[in-house]
Scaffold this active site. Sequence first.
Site, mmCIF file in Angstrom:
data_model
loop_
_atom_site.group_PDB
_atom_site.id
_atom_site.type_symbol
_atom_site.label_atom_id
_atom_site.label_comp_id
_atom_site.label_asym_id
_atom_site.label_seq_id
_atom_site.Cartn_x
_atom_site.Cartn_y
_atom_site.Cartn_z
ATOM 1 N N PRO A 50 67.331 80.864 -23.203
ATOM 2 C CA PRO A 50 67.976 81.071 -24.037
ATOM 3 C C PRO A 50 68.477 79.292 -23.892
ATOM 4 O O PRO A 50 69.407 79.071 -24.819
ATOM 5 C CB PRO A 50 69.650 81.926 -23.910
ATOM 6 C CG PRO A 50 69.599 81.738 -22.781
ATOM 7 C CD PRO A 50 68.542 82.324 -21.569
ATOM 8 N N ASP A 86 58.075 75.420 -27.189
ATOM 9 C CA ASP A 86 58.664 74.845 -28.347
ATOM 10 C C ASP A 86 59.947 74.298 -27.844
ATOM 11 O O ASP A 86 60.205 73.855 -26.995
ATOM 12 C CB ASP A 86 58.759 76.211 -28.147
ATOM 13 C CG ASP A 86 57.563 77.293 -29.283
ATOM 14 O OD1 ASP A 86 56.777 76.895 -29.472
ATOM 15 O OD2 ASP A 86 57.942 78.603 -30.026
ATOM 16 N N LYS A 100 58.189 72.882 -33.938
ATOM 17 C CA LYS A 100 58.433 72.411 -35.429
ATOM 18 C C LYS A 100 59.434 73.306 -36.112
ATOM 19 O O LYS A 100 60.101 73.371 -35.983
ATOM 20 C CB LYS A 100 56.856 73.476 -36.001
ATOM 21 C CG LYS A 100 57.114 75.089 -35.766
ATOM 22 C CD LYS A 100 56.153 76.103 -36.231
ATOM 23 C CE LYS A 100 56.371 77.445 -36.106
ATOM 24 N NZ LYS A 100 56.164 78.203 -34.268
ATOM 25 N N GLY A 102 63.971 81.598 -25.133
ATOM 26 C CA GLY A 102 64.323 82.919 -24.756
ATOM 27 C C GLY A 102 63.347 84.118 -24.609
ATOM 28 O O GLY A 102 62.591 83.932 -23.720
ATOM 29 N N ASP A 103 63.278 85.110 -25.493
ATOM 30 C CA ASP A 103 61.789 86.105 -25.300
ATOM 31 C C ASP A 103 61.188 86.007 -26.222
ATOM 32 O O ASP A 103 61.111 85.967 -27.084
ATOM 33 C CB ASP A 103 62.947 87.779 -25.138
ATOM 34 C CG ASP A 103 61.665 88.335 -24.775
ATOM 35 O OD1 ASP A 103 61.706 89.373 -23.748
ATOM 36 O OD2 ASP A 103 60.954 89.353 -25.708
ATOM 37 N N THR A 128 67.196 86.569 -23.616
ATOM 38 C CA THR A 128 66.971 86.975 -24.788
ATOM 39 C C THR A 128 68.323 86.001 -25.151
ATOM 40 O O THR A 128 69.578 86.501 -24.627
ATOM 41 C CB THR A 128 67.057 88.066 -26.009
ATOM 42 O OG1 THR A 128 67.298 87.111 -27.475
ATOM 43 C CG2 THR A 128 67.787 89.279 -25.716
ATOM 44 N N MET A 138 68.397 83.380 -36.524
ATOM 45 C CA MET A 138 68.305 82.298 -37.937
ATOM 46 C C MET A 138 69.174 83.239 -39.092
ATOM 47 O O MET A 138 68.423 82.730 -39.773
ATOM 48 C CB MET A 138 66.883 82.694 -37.374
ATOM 49 C CG MET A 138 65.648 82.517 -36.621
ATOM 50 S SD MET A 138 63.550 83.330 -37.436
ATOM 51 C CE MET A 138 64.253 84.486 -37.008
HETATM 52 N N1 SAH Z 1 62.593 84.207 -28.853
HETATM 53 C C1 SAH Z 1 63.989 83.312 -29.481
HETATM 54 C C2 SAH Z 1 63.801 83.542 -30.653
HETATM 55 C C3 SAH Z 1 64.042 82.538 -31.573
HETATM 56 S S1 SAH Z 1 64.042 82.538 -32.975
HETATM 57 C C4 SAH Z 1 65.247 84.261 -27.651
HETATM 58 O O1 SAH Z 1 64.938 85.895 -28.118
HETATM 59 O O2 SAH Z 1 65.773 83.902 -28.138
HETATM 60 C C5 SAH Z 1 65.579 81.358 -33.008
HETATM 61 C C6 SAH Z 1 66.359 81.812 -33.301
HETATM 62 O O3 SAH Z 1 67.132 82.113 -31.948
HETATM 63 C C7 SAH Z 1 67.624 80.555 -33.492
HETATM 64 O O4 SAH Z 1 67.292 80.576 -35.139
HETATM 65 C C8 SAH Z 1 68.930 81.503 -33.567
HETATM 66 O O5 SAH Z 1 69.665 82.349 -33.661
HETATM 67 C C9 SAH Z 1 68.779 81.656 -31.805
HETATM 68 N N2 SAH Z 1 68.705 81.221 -30.475
HETATM 69 C C10 SAH Z 1 67.819 80.847 -30.156
HETATM 70 N N3 SAH Z 1 68.288 79.715 -29.036
HETATM 71 C C11 SAH Z 1 70.012 80.032 -29.349
HETATM 72 C C12 SAH Z 1 71.064 78.945 -28.864
HETATM 73 N N4 SAH Z 1 71.317 78.614 -27.646
HETATM 74 N N5 SAH Z 1 71.770 79.261 -28.562
HETATM 75 C C13 SAH Z 1 72.480 79.957 -30.231
HETATM 76 N N6 SAH Z 1 71.084 80.521 -30.674
HETATM 77 C C14 SAH Z 1 70.406 80.549 -29.876
#
Ligand code: SAH
Length: 499
Positions: A14, A37, A59, A92-93, A121, A168
């Site tokens: 994360p 990304d 992006k 994240g994942d 995640t 999101m």
């Molecule tokens: N695959 C990722 C999620 C991707 S969608 C996962 O598993 O974490 C992108 C969204 O993830 C962002 O809009 C936000 O809601 C969340 N996100 C990802 N990293 C974050 C972080 N460090 N702090 C807060 N929200 C985060």
Amino acid sequence: MASGGIVHLVGAGPGDPGLITVRGARLLRRADVIVYDRLVNPSLLAEARPDAEMVDVGKPPSRGGEHLQEEINELLIERARGGARVLRLKGGDPFLFGRGGEEAAALAEAGVSFDVVPGVTSALAGPAYAGIPATDRNLASAVRIYTGQQSRNPQPLSPTNQTSIVLMGVRTLANTVRAMLMAGWPEDTPAAVIEQATTSRQRTTTATLETIVGASAEVGIRPPAIFICGNVVGLRDSIGWLEKKPLFGHRLMVLRGETRAAELITLLDDAGAEVVHVPAVAFDGAEDWTEPDSAIERLVGFQVIAFTSVNGVDFFMSRLLDSGRDARSLAAARIAAIGPATAAALNRHGLNADLVPGRFTTGALADAIASESEQGDTVLLPRGNLADDALPAALREHGLEPTPIVVYRTLPGPSLAERAKAAMERGIDAVLLTSPSTARNLVEALGDDRSLLDGIPVISAGPTTSRGAENVGLRVAQEATEHTADGLVDAALAWAGSN
Ligand code: SAH
């Protein structure tokens, strides 16, 4: 089928670079091509091989179209078909709102080998770093994780004993909240928004379901953020932990040789700092071994061998071994070390320092050696190419005969300028320097971009480092009293306490 090429779909975690998996990190260090990304922490990218091809496909959400995704798929397929080991690194994942499934499907269809390394995640790690468990035996027996992107928004869960986690969802927060209230979630259900979770910029805004939209607007929340609602949010009051760490909120750039940084980084990490490690120096053996080799041949002729750095110990000992000798050839001499780290390095080679002065300065070392020597005693000084004349001069003043030999060279770290720039563009609160050469290397490497350093305070390992930093125009805000990793961490704590 591809000839040897493979794509690893890897979760980067994360934000906190420590939250990548062991397998993910191992593949990252080996990959030929890294396709990453927007949400991936640059500190992780620094782990890549220096010659790896780095492709940024981040992006902004506003521009993320089908077209780009297709281009990414093609890139992965093409590189893997060319035989490369490709790492597709996702925040994240990879299989949770990361379109990792689509990329896997495209690879499968193209007949390209791939595998998946799940990640930590943000949906669960963000709340955990905010002191909010997703479930609790008494408060929540189910969790729903969903996207705040409206078109795909499902009906909210019924409110009993549930936790609702929305990714999101910054832009659509008000809609999400309205839908939850309509589905019967009580207005006073605890709710929180966690921004930039697991980084030094993490900020958690808590309120109730009724007031969270107003509270979020007031502080101006911005993506990336997680919205979490449910009775578990109330647990934050008692188990919130990150903000209690003394260095929380500080992003510190550590400039230090690759080999020596681990201890310092662990200590800073424990204290809650976000550490960006930029190896500013690398070390290599001497260019010319004539003098060290001749000293090694007549070791019995030295009454004292004094080491002033860990590198001095390591490079001298490995040359000694290469010459067919070993620690026994040092038996006749007294061995001095400038401080505990150097003494510990000697221990690793099976040697105990006879002399370690109480203070870690060249003056103290010269005094300590002199107090146990006779006039005219010879002192061998294995050291680096940048060492100055201070110690030999001090020894000569005491009537001793120093022989300095250069056993290693200090070189600029790999891609120092690029790494430092990437770090400073994200925002650095302070720079930790451990030697004058790191200060000089950094400023020289930045060249015309050195103004990026303007106003960034320096925490220095000691007076010599401070002088070196000031000589190249840096501002020293805090100086360690002890030239060790602990001493530097204490200095960081003192600096943070007064900021
Ligand atoms: N695959 C990722 C999620 C991707 S969608 C996962 O598993 O974490 C992108 C969204 O993830 C962002 O809009 C936000 O809601 C969340 N996100 C990802 N990293 C974050 C972080 N460090 N702090 C807060 N929200 C985060």
